[in-house]
Design a protein around this motif. Structure first.
Motif, PDB file in Angstrom:
ATOM      1  N   ALA A   1       0.696  -1.390   0.377  1.00 31.91           N
ATOM      2  CA  ALA A   1      -0.409  -0.245   0.580  1.00 31.91           C
ATOM      3  C   ALA A   1       0.825   1.557   0.671  1.00 31.91           C
ATOM      4  CB  ALA A   1      -1.208   0.196   1.390  1.00 31.91           C
ATOM      5  N   ASP A   2       0.237   2.561   0.035  1.00 30.41           N
ATOM      6  CA  ASP A   2       0.979   3.767   0.015  1.00 30.41           C
ATOM      7  C   ASP A   2       1.309   4.588   1.158  1.00 30.41           C
ATOM      8  OD1 ASP A   2       1.611   6.411  -0.919  1.00 30.41           O
ATOM      9  OD2 ASP A   2       0.749   6.573  -2.075  1.00 30.41           O
ATOM     10  N   TYR A   3       2.345   3.885   2.025  1.00 32.99           N
ATOM     11  CA  TYR A   3       3.009   3.673   3.635  1.00 32.99           C
ATOM     12  C   TYR A   3       2.899   5.096   3.607  1.00 32.99           C
ATOM     13  CZ  TYR A   3       1.663  -0.911   4.759  1.00 32.99           C
ATOM     14  OH  TYR A   3       0.964  -2.435   4.470  1.00 32.99           O
TER      15      TYR A   3
ATOM     16  N   ASP B   1       4.788   3.652  -8.908  1.00 33.82           N
ATOM     17  CA  ASP B   1       6.625   4.496  -9.496  1.00 33.82           C
ATOM     18  C   ASP B   1       7.339   3.714  -8.203  1.00 33.82           C
ATOM     19  OD1 ASP B   1       6.495   4.835 -12.449  1.00 33.82           O
ATOM     20  OD2 ASP B   1       6.115   7.021 -11.637  1.00 33.82           O
ATOM     21  N   GLY B   2       8.320   2.967  -8.066  1.00 34.00           N
ATOM     22  CA  GLY B   2       9.282   2.679  -7.248  1.00 34.00           C
ATOM     23  C   GLY B   2       8.327   1.628  -6.533  1.00 34.00           C
ATOM     24  N   VAL B   3       7.720   0.543  -7.234  1.00 31.25           N
ATOM     25  CA  VAL B   3       6.711   0.034  -6.201  1.00 31.25           C
ATOM     26  C   VAL B   3       7.510  -2.063  -6.962  1.00 31.25           C
ATOM     27  CG1 VAL B   3       5.124  -1.772  -5.540  1.00 31.25           C
ATOM     28  CG2 VAL B   3       5.525   1.329  -5.144  1.00 31.25           C
ATOM     29  N   ARG B   4       7.774  -2.926  -7.067  1.00 39.25           N
ATOM     30  CA  ARG B   4       7.994  -4.546  -6.862  1.00 39.25           C
ATOM     31  C   ARG B   4       7.265  -4.591  -6.265  1.00 39.25           C
ATOM     32  NH1 ARG B   4      12.471  -8.608  -5.990  1.00 39.25           N
ATOM     33  NH2 ARG B   4      12.226  -8.870  -3.832  1.00 39.25           N
ATOM     34  N   SER B   5       5.894  -5.620  -6.772  1.00 37.70           N
ATOM     35  CA  SER B   5       4.810  -6.176  -6.324  1.00 37.70           C
ATOM     36  C   SER B   5       5.637  -7.434  -6.312  1.00 37.70           C
ATOM     37  CB  SER B   5       3.741  -6.353  -7.361  1.00 37.70           C
ATOM     38  OG  SER B   5       2.601  -7.487  -7.522  1.00 37.70           O
ATOM     39  N   SER B   6       4.591  -9.273  -5.572  1.00 33.70           N
ATOM     40  CA  SER B   6       5.040 -10.309  -5.303  1.00 33.70           C
ATOM     41  C   SER B   6       4.727 -10.757  -6.856  1.00 33.70           C
ATOM     42  CB  SER B   6       5.804 -10.824  -3.467  1.00 33.70           C
ATOM     43  OG  SER B   6       4.365  -9.875  -3.229  1.00 33.70           O
ATOM     44  N   TRP B   7       3.498 -10.396  -6.829  1.00 33.12           N
ATOM     45  CA  TRP B   7       2.008 -11.013  -7.692  1.00 33.12           C
ATOM     46  C   TRP B   7       2.109 -12.119  -7.165  1.00 33.12           C
ATOM     47  CZ3 TRP B   7       0.378  -7.642 -10.904  1.00 33.12           C
ATOM     48  CH2 TRP B   7       1.513  -7.068 -11.419  1.00 33.12           C
ATOM     49  N   ALA B   8       1.257 -12.284  -5.639  1.00 37.27           N
ATOM     50  CA  ALA B   8       0.105 -12.850  -5.157  1.00 37.27           C
ATOM     51  C   ALA B   8      -0.660 -13.356  -6.502  1.00 37.27           C
ATOM     52  CB  ALA B   8      -0.565 -12.854  -4.087  1.00 37.27           C
ATOM     53  N   GLN B   9      -1.642 -12.301  -6.667  1.00 33.25           N
ATOM     54  CA  GLN B   9      -2.355 -12.451  -8.019  1.00 33.25           C
ATOM     55  C   GLN B   9      -2.217 -11.374  -9.114  1.00 33.25           C
ATOM     56  OE1 GLN B   9      -4.433 -12.273  -4.639  1.00 33.25           O
ATOM     57  NE2 GLN B   9      -3.691 -14.785  -4.942  1.00 33.25           N
ATOM     58  N   TYR B  10      -2.482 -12.242 -10.531  1.00 33.58           N
ATOM     59  CA  TYR B  10      -2.291 -11.261 -11.792  1.00 33.58           C
ATOM     60  C   TYR B  10      -3.816 -10.546 -12.089  1.00 33.58           C
ATOM     61  CZ  TYR B  10      -1.661  -8.326 -16.173  1.00 33.58           C
ATOM     62  OH  TYR B  10      -1.342  -7.740 -17.354  1.00 33.58           O
ATOM     63  N   THR B  11      -4.504  -9.258 -11.042  1.00 29.42           N
ATOM     64  CA  THR B  11      -5.521  -8.798 -11.752  1.00 29.42           C
ATOM     65  C   THR B  11      -6.298  -7.975 -12.870  1.00 29.42           C
ATOM     66  OG1 THR B  11      -5.545  -9.920  -9.978  1.00 29.42           O
ATOM     67  CG2 THR B  11      -7.508  -8.432 -10.282  1.00 29.42           C
TER      68      THR B  11
ATOM     69  N   ALA C   1      -0.484 -10.722   3.998  1.00 22.33           N
ATOM     70  CA  ALA C   1      -0.694 -11.604   3.225  1.00 22.33           C
ATOM     71  C   ALA C   1      -0.028 -12.171   1.599  1.00 22.33           C
ATOM     72  CB  ALA C   1      -2.246 -12.466   3.764  1.00 22.33           C
ATOM     73  N   GLN C   2      -0.373 -11.053   0.820  1.00 18.94           N
ATOM     74  CA  GLN C   2       0.239 -11.406  -0.492  1.00 18.94           C
ATOM     75  C   GLN C   2       0.744 -11.047  -1.048  1.00 18.94           C
ATOM     76  OE1 GLN C   2      -3.922 -10.268  -2.579  1.00 18.94           O
ATOM     77  NE2 GLN C   2      -4.924 -11.007  -1.151  1.00 18.94           N
ATOM     78  N   SER C   3       1.086 -10.355  -0.452  1.00 18.56           N
ATOM     79  CA  SER C   3       2.924  -8.904  -0.314  1.00 18.56           C
ATOM     80  C   SER C   3       4.540  -9.795  -0.037  1.00 18.56           C
ATOM     81  CB  SER C   3       2.322  -7.666   0.080  1.00 18.56           C
ATOM     82  OG  SER C   3       2.613  -7.010   0.998  1.00 18.56           O
ATOM     83  N   PHE C   4       4.305 -10.793   0.709  1.00 20.23           N
ATOM     84  CA  PHE C   4       5.683 -11.028   1.424  1.00 20.23           C
ATOM     85  C   PHE C   4       6.207 -10.604  -0.062  1.00 20.23           C
ATOM     86  CE2 PHE C   4       9.439 -13.641   2.697  1.00 20.23           C
ATOM     87  CZ  PHE C   4       9.661 -12.547   3.905  1.00 20.23           C
ATOM     88  N   GLY C   5       7.858 -10.302  -0.144  1.00 22.90           N
ATOM     89  CA  GLY C   5       8.837 -10.483  -1.266  1.00 22.90           C
ATOM     90  C   GLY C   5       8.208  -8.697  -2.095  1.00 22.90           C
ATOM     91  N   GLY C   6       7.198  -7.968  -1.682  1.00 18.66           N
ATOM     92  CA  GLY C   6       7.175  -6.855  -2.956  1.00 18.66           C
ATOM     93  C   GLY C   6       8.420  -6.133  -2.178  1.00 18.66           C
ATOM     94  N   MET C   7       8.005  -4.624  -2.554  1.00 10.66           N
ATOM     95  CA  MET C   7       9.199  -3.702  -2.178  1.00 10.66           C
ATOM     96  C   MET C   7       8.519  -2.669  -2.811  1.00 10.66           C
ATOM     97  SD  MET C   7      12.717  -5.510  -3.268  1.00 10.66           S
ATOM     98  CE  MET C   7      13.743  -3.650  -2.295  1.00 10.66           C
ATOM     99  N   ALA C   8       9.112  -1.397  -1.420  1.00 11.33           N
ATOM    100  CA  ALA C   8       8.284  -0.152  -2.131  1.00 11.33           C
ATOM    101  C   ALA C   8       9.267   1.155  -1.375  1.00 11.33           C
ATOM    102  CB  ALA C   8       7.243   0.154  -2.043  1.00 11.33           C
ATOM    103  N   ASP C   9       9.804   1.963  -3.249  1.00 14.98           N
ATOM    104  CA  ASP C   9      11.665   2.614  -1.933  1.00 14.98           C
ATOM    105  C   ASP C   9      12.611   2.200  -1.407  1.00 14.98           C
ATOM    106  OD1 ASP C   9       9.846   4.461  -3.693  1.00 14.98           O
ATOM    107  OD2 ASP C   9       8.382   5.250  -1.502  1.00 14.98           O
ATOM    108  N   GLY C  10      12.724   0.790  -1.721  1.00 16.17           N
ATOM    109  CA  GLY C  10      14.063   0.487  -1.506  1.00 16.17           C
ATOM    110  C   GLY C  10      13.566  -0.876   0.374  1.00 16.17           C
ATOM    111  N   LYS C  11      12.527  -0.445   0.556  1.00 16.71           N
ATOM    112  CA  LYS C  11      12.250  -1.369   1.582  1.00 16.71           C
ATOM    113  C   LYS C  11      11.231  -2.264   1.120  1.00 16.71           C
ATOM    114  CE  LYS C  11      10.995   0.533   5.696  1.00 16.71           C
ATOM    115  NZ  LYS C  11       9.630   1.033   6.419  1.00 16.71           N
TER     116      LYS C  11
END
Length: 374
Positions: free
Chosen positions: A143-145, A281-291, A164-174
């Motif tokens: 989310a936009d934290y 921008d600046g986000v990597r999804s871990s793609w639990a789903q492609y919707t 729950a769905q985003s482990f492995g995702g990233m935003a702005d290096g975190k």
């Protein structure tokens, strides 16, 4: 075709996973074995936080977080209207009231404007005390934290990241599981990092909360399991699941990268035909789903029928907004009209997504969708 091909994953890593499971059987330390402690250390290091406490499942992880904060009767907890049931279920389980908030139509994640409106409603029209917000990282995208934290700070809200769905995702290096005051994830088999049963984890940098969470997840234990200092849960991750997850951690980054390649190919083939996912921008999804989103409910049903005829699985997450779930009847405060949620519930459709998809499979999925849309 598999929606999430766990069979192919296992066959590719069978030797390592079988060996890890055999090691647990040989050692016969099935509960709280050394693999659990090792996994907690590796998960904390991966997410970049001080503490990780594993537990029985992702729902327990959320409830443990609320219990650690002592949230209860008279408290309001803000939850996205578009999410899996457990994100809101845990709120009445601790005696608090869920207040459902609309989402952003592009990212499917919580809308900070809607959150602000809901908090103002609670403050001026109820006797509830705004206490926390459950920020769900839906479908793999955090989310936009940055925006959420500003709103949370303004109203004194604790931020619970449901990753729950985003482990492995990233935003702005975190990494996901580092954005909340407390963060949680699920290791349900179909999640980005899944075990071979149920499992979950809680993450925090707060020493006092971590100590409380370690007590709460084992019957509120004190100095040992027969010394109980608080009411807790029986919510331990068993050693077998920890062993599986330790092996999957070895190739997890490769899988996240592969899912992003699959998503890019879906984008290329489907853009202009249907609405494809929007990643900030600046986000990597871990793609639990492609919707994707279709024009209306009728078109979605037509696409699903065509996919079924072509032997391609599809899933709808989620057909019903949280505020219309019968289980919440009688406890809603009606703070917000969640129009975006209603819109998305009628139109969204998730396509097969996993790291082992081949180009021919991606082409088959996209061809089926295009044939149905015309």
């Amino acid at each position: 075709m598999e929606f999430r091909d766990l069979k192919r994953q296992y066959q590719m890593h069978k030797k390592e996973i079988d060996g890890a499971l055999q090691e647990v059987i040989d050692g016969a330390h099935f509960i709280s074995g050394p693999q659990v402690t090792q996994l907690e250390q590796e998960l904390a290091a991966y997410a970049g936080v001080g503490h990780c406490i594993t537990c029985a499942n992702g729902t327990d992880a959320l409830q443990l977080a609320l219990m650690a904060w002592e949230i209860g009767a008279g408290d309001a907890v803000f939850v996205p209207d578009f999410t899996f049931f457990s994100s809101g279920e845990v709120v009445p389980l601790v005696g608090a009231v869920p207040v459902f908030v609309d989402i952003d139509r592009d990212t499917f994640n919580i809308s900070t404007d809607s959150l602000r409106n809901a908090v103002e409603y609670v403050l001026h029209h109820t006797d509830l005390k705004p206490k926390a917000v459950v920020a769900v990282d839906l479908f793999g995208q955090p989310a936009d934290y940055e925006a959420l934290r500003q709103t949370a700070a303004e109203y004194g809200l604790l931020v619970l990241e449901d990753a729950a769905q985003s482990f492995g995702g990233m935003a702005d290096g975190k990494k996901a599981c580092s954005f909340g005051d407390i963060s949680t994830t699920s290791f349900f088999p179909a999640k980005p990092l899944g075990c071979y049963g149920d499992g979950g984890a809680v993450f925090t940098d707060n020493e006092a909360w971590a100590e409380r969470l370690r007590s709460l997840h084992v019957h509120g234990k004190g100095s040992d399991k027969y010394d109980n200092t608080r009411i807790g849960l029986n919510s331990r991750l068993d050693t077998m699941q920890a062993a599986v997850l330790l092996q999957k951690m070895r190739f997890f980054e490769e899988e996240v990268a592969a899912c992003n390649r699959v998503a890019a190919k879906y984008d290329e083939r489907l853009r202009g035909t249907v609405k494809t996912p929007v990643i900030r921008d600046g986000v990597r999804s871990s793609w639990a789903q492609y919707t994707i989103c279709l024009r209306d409910a009728q078109e979605r049903e037509h696409v699903m029928a065509q996919m079924k005829a072509d032997g391609i699985p599809g899933m709808v997450y989620y057909r019903k907004p949280m505020h219309r779930q019968e289980a919440f009847a009688g406890m809603l405060c009606g703070a917000e009209r969640c129009e975006n949620t209603e819109y998305i519930c009628e139109r969204c459709l998730s396509l097969p997504m996993h790291p082992y998809m081949e180009d021919a499979e991606i082409d088959a999925v996209c061809g089926s969708v295009k044939k149905a849309v015309g």
